[in-house]
Design a protein around this motif. Structure first.
Motif, mmCIF file in Angstrom:
data_model
loop_
_atom_site.group_PDB
_atom_site.id
_atom_site.type_symbol
_atom_site.label_atom_id
_atom_site.label_comp_id
_atom_site.label_asym_id
_atom_site.label_seq_id
_atom_site.Cartn_x
_atom_site.Cartn_y
_atom_site.Cartn_z
ATOM 1 N N VAL A 105 0.865 -1.173 0.000
ATOM 2 C CA VAL A 105 0.000 0.000 0.000
ATOM 3 C C VAL A 105 0.903 1.225 0.000
ATOM 4 N N THR A 106 0.801 2.051 -1.022
ATOM 5 C CA THR A 106 1.708 3.185 -1.181
ATOM 6 C C THR A 106 1.333 4.334 -0.253
ATOM 7 N N GLY A 107 2.199 5.328 -0.231
ATOM 8 C CA GLY A 107 1.879 6.574 0.433
ATOM 9 C C GLY A 107 0.824 7.353 -0.344
ATOM 10 N N ALA A 108 0.437 8.505 0.213
ATOM 11 C CA ALA A 108 -0.559 9.359 -0.425
ATOM 12 C C ALA A 108 -0.322 10.792 0.050
ATOM 13 N N PRO A 109 -0.594 11.795 -0.798
ATOM 14 C CA PRO A 109 -0.365 13.198 -0.423
ATOM 15 C C PRO A 109 -1.521 13.746 0.414
ATOM 16 N N LEU A 110 -1.660 13.229 1.620
ATOM 17 C CA LEU A 110 -2.793 13.583 2.477
ATOM 18 C C LEU A 110 -2.315 14.069 3.841
ATOM 19 N N ALA A 111 -1.190 14.755 3.853
ATOM 20 C CA ALA A 111 -0.475 15.038 5.094
ATOM 21 C C ALA A 111 -1.317 15.767 6.135
ATOM 22 N N HIS A 112 -2.099 16.746 5.729
ATOM 23 C CA HIS A 112 -2.741 17.624 6.704
ATOM 24 C C HIS A 112 -4.188 17.251 7.000
ATOM 25 N N LEU A 113 -4.663 16.161 6.449
ATOM 26 C CA LEU A 113 -6.029 15.743 6.724
ATOM 27 C C LEU A 113 -6.068 14.767 7.890
ATOM 28 N N GLU A 114 -7.082 14.926 8.741
ATOM 29 C CA GLU A 114 -7.352 13.877 9.716
ATOM 30 C C GLU A 114 -7.787 12.632 8.939
ATOM 31 N N TYR A 115 -7.451 11.470 9.475
ATOM 32 C CA TYR A 115 -7.750 10.252 8.730
ATOM 33 C C TYR A 115 -9.235 10.157 8.374
ATOM 34 N N GLU A 116 -10.089 10.464 9.323
ATOM 35 C CA GLU A 116 -11.532 10.352 9.072
ATOM 36 C C GLU A 116 -12.032 11.352 8.041
ATOM 37 N N ASP A 117 -11.230 12.382 7.739
ATOM 38 C CA ASP A 117 -11.627 13.364 6.732
ATOM 39 C C ASP A 117 -11.170 12.987 5.320
ATOM 40 N N VAL A 118 -10.369 11.951 5.212
ATOM 41 C CA VAL A 118 -9.944 11.472 3.890
ATOM 42 C C VAL A 118 -11.164 10.880 3.187
ATOM 43 N N LYS A 119 -11.394 11.275 1.958
ATOM 44 C CA LYS A 119 -12.637 10.913 1.265
ATOM 45 C C LYS A 119 -12.825 9.412 1.141
ATOM 46 N N SER A 137 1.271 -11.141 3.928
ATOM 47 C CA SER A 137 2.026 -10.036 4.525
ATOM 48 C C SER A 137 1.773 -8.766 3.728
ATOM 49 N N THR A 138 1.496 -7.679 4.439
ATOM 50 C CA THR A 138 1.200 -6.386 3.813
ATOM 51 C C THR A 138 2.243 -5.370 4.232
ATOM 52 N N MET A 139 2.777 -4.654 3.244
ATOM 53 C CA MET A 139 3.740 -3.582 3.501
ATOM 54 C C MET A 139 3.064 -2.245 3.232
ATOM 55 N N PHE A 140 3.066 -1.368 4.248
ATOM 56 C CA PHE A 140 2.493 -0.030 4.145
ATOM 57 C C PHE A 140 3.629 0.993 4.081
ATOM 58 N N LEU A 141 3.534 1.936 3.135
ATOM 59 C CA LEU A 141 4.579 2.930 2.930
ATOM 60 C C LEU A 141 4.106 4.323 3.336
ATOM 61 N N CYS A 142 4.952 5.047 4.042
ATOM 62 C CA CYS A 142 4.803 6.458 4.394
ATOM 63 C C CYS A 142 3.424 6.755 4.989
ATOM 64 N N TRP A 143 2.574 7.558 4.313
ATOM 65 C CA TRP A 143 1.264 7.896 4.875
ATOM 66 C C TRP A 143 0.476 6.651 5.213
ATOM 67 N N ALA A 144 0.521 5.646 4.342
ATOM 68 C CA ALA A 144 -0.235 4.424 4.591
ATOM 69 C C ALA A 144 0.267 3.707 5.843
ATOM 70 N N ALA A 145 1.575 3.809 6.133
ATOM 71 C CA ALA A 145 2.114 3.175 7.341
ATOM 72 C C ALA A 145 1.505 3.799 8.591
ATOM 73 N N HIS A 146 1.506 5.121 8.660
ATOM 74 C CA HIS A 146 0.915 5.788 9.829
ATOM 75 C C HIS A 146 -0.591 5.552 9.895
ATOM 76 N N ALA A 147 -1.251 5.539 8.741
ATOM 77 C CA ALA A 147 -2.695 5.303 8.728
ATOM 78 C C ALA A 147 -3.022 3.904 9.245
ATOM 79 N N ALA A 148 -2.243 2.919 8.861
ATOM 80 C CA ALA A 148 -2.490 1.547 9.297
ATOM 81 C C ALA A 148 -2.186 1.373 10.784
ATOM 82 N N ILE A 149 -1.134 2.010 11.264
ATOM 83 C CA ILE A 149 -0.822 1.943 12.697
ATOM 84 C C ILE A 149 -1.952 2.569 13.511
ATOM 85 N N TYR A 150 -2.510 3.646 12.998
ATOM 86 C CA TYR A 150 -3.654 4.278 13.660
ATOM 87 C C TYR A 150 -4.865 3.345 13.651
ATOM 88 N N HIS A 151 -5.126 2.739 12.513
ATOM 89 C CA HIS A 151 -6.301 1.888 12.393
ATOM 90 C C HIS A 151 -6.191 0.634 13.254
#
Length: 309
Positions: A105-119, A137-151
């Motif tokens: 799962v790649t990163g995404a240019p969504l730096a300043h959005l709260e996760y729940e505000d991502v469309k 096994s799933t590898m999450f990159l950059c934004w997706a890594a933080h999003a998955a850790i949050y989830h």
């Protein structure tokens, strides 16, 4: 051995020009071997550029790999032709019944959005939960890594005032972990993000191990003990000129960006670039495919066991 991709995917010509062995589906169909099934959920705006970067890293292995490119919704990305998306990408609903050896799962240019505000956050959480049941096994990159850790673990990032951008030195924390096999004790990796999670946030999460970290970037590589989840907070897939392109794009947009640290010689954009991360980026993907995917995945993917965080 090659990665197997659609015959007309633009990445094939680029990779062939780099003497990287790729195989179209017609040729691969005549090989009597069970290839790995790997999906790439591409969230980046420039799909083609990201495809090439990730496929390049996946190609350095003796394993044959079938690649499925997956899109998270039907909206046309700004920087990728609709015809390309229609020709080469699967809607998630079309592969939801399939099981995969690996998923990226790649990163995404969504730096300043709260996760729940991502469309597409609801769809994103659906896919992450699906991956726990359908992917070895799933590898999450950059934004997706933080999003998955949050989830999965309820750990939220905090946003920096300034962007963390550049090439930074990291240290291996556990050289016995298979994902770190062959790594130098100290290695470089690119970052381009605002979000960060401090190392202390992982102290009470028994299922996770921080495998590599940096005094400048914080934890860089985190993995679950069952090898089913891998979180990479940087961009090991980046090309030599990706940070340069991002910098000048932001300059032209009038954003007054910071010069990427430790990237240009003497941190001067008019100088040559220090490209010091590519060998370790390749090694990371190769180790993931070998030790976290191939060595653990069942021959019959229909027997893949579910996992819960």
């Amino acid at each position: 051995m090659p990665i197997r991709i659609p015959a007309d995917l633009p990445a094939q010509e680029i990779l062939n020009g780099e003497n990287i062995f790729v195989m179209d589906m017609m040729r691969a169909a005549h090989q009597d071997i069970r290839p790995l099934e790997v999906g790439i959920l591409n969230l980046m705006p420039n799909k083609i550029e990201t495809e090439v970067q990730i496929l390049r890293l996946l190609s350095n292995t003796p394993l044959q790999i079938n690649i499925d490119l997956i899109r998270i919704d039907n909206q046309a990305p700004k920087n990728t032709p609709k015809a390309h998306m229609d020709a080469f990408y699967h809607a998630f609903d079309d592969v939801a019944d399939k099981r995969y050896d690996g998923l990226i799962v790649t990163g995404a240019p969504l730096a300043h959005l709260e996760y729940e505000d991502v469309k597409y956050w609801d769809r994103m959480t659906t896919i992450m939960d699906w991956a726990r049941r359908h992917v070895q096994s799933t590898m999450f990159l950059c934004w997706a890594a933080h999003a998955a850790i949050y989830h999965f673990y309820g750990i939220n990032r905090r946003l920096r005032e300034d962007k963390l951008v550049g090439v930074f030195s990291h240290r291996v924390q556990d050289d016995k972990n298979e994902l770190m096999r062959g790594f130098d004790p100290q290695f470089d990796a690119p970052h381009s993000r605002y979000g960060e999670i401090p190392a202390s946030a992982y102290d009470d999460v028994e299922e996770l191990e921080v495998l590599a970290t940096s005094a400048h970037t914080g934890p860089y590589l985190i993995a679950s003990l069952d090898k089913r989840l891998v979180f990479v907070t940087g961009h090991p897939e980046y090309d030599p000129d990706t940070l340069e392109q991002e910098y000048w794009r932001d300059v032209q947009a009038g954003l007054a960006p910071k010069v990427p640290q430790h990237y240009f010689v003497n941190d001067d954009p008019s100088n040559d670039k220090n490209v010091t991360w590519r060998s370790h980026g390749t090694l990371l993907f190769t180790n993931w495919l070998n030790y976290f995917v191939y060595q653990n995945t069942p021959y019959d993917l229909n027997t893949l066991s579910s996992s819960s965080s």
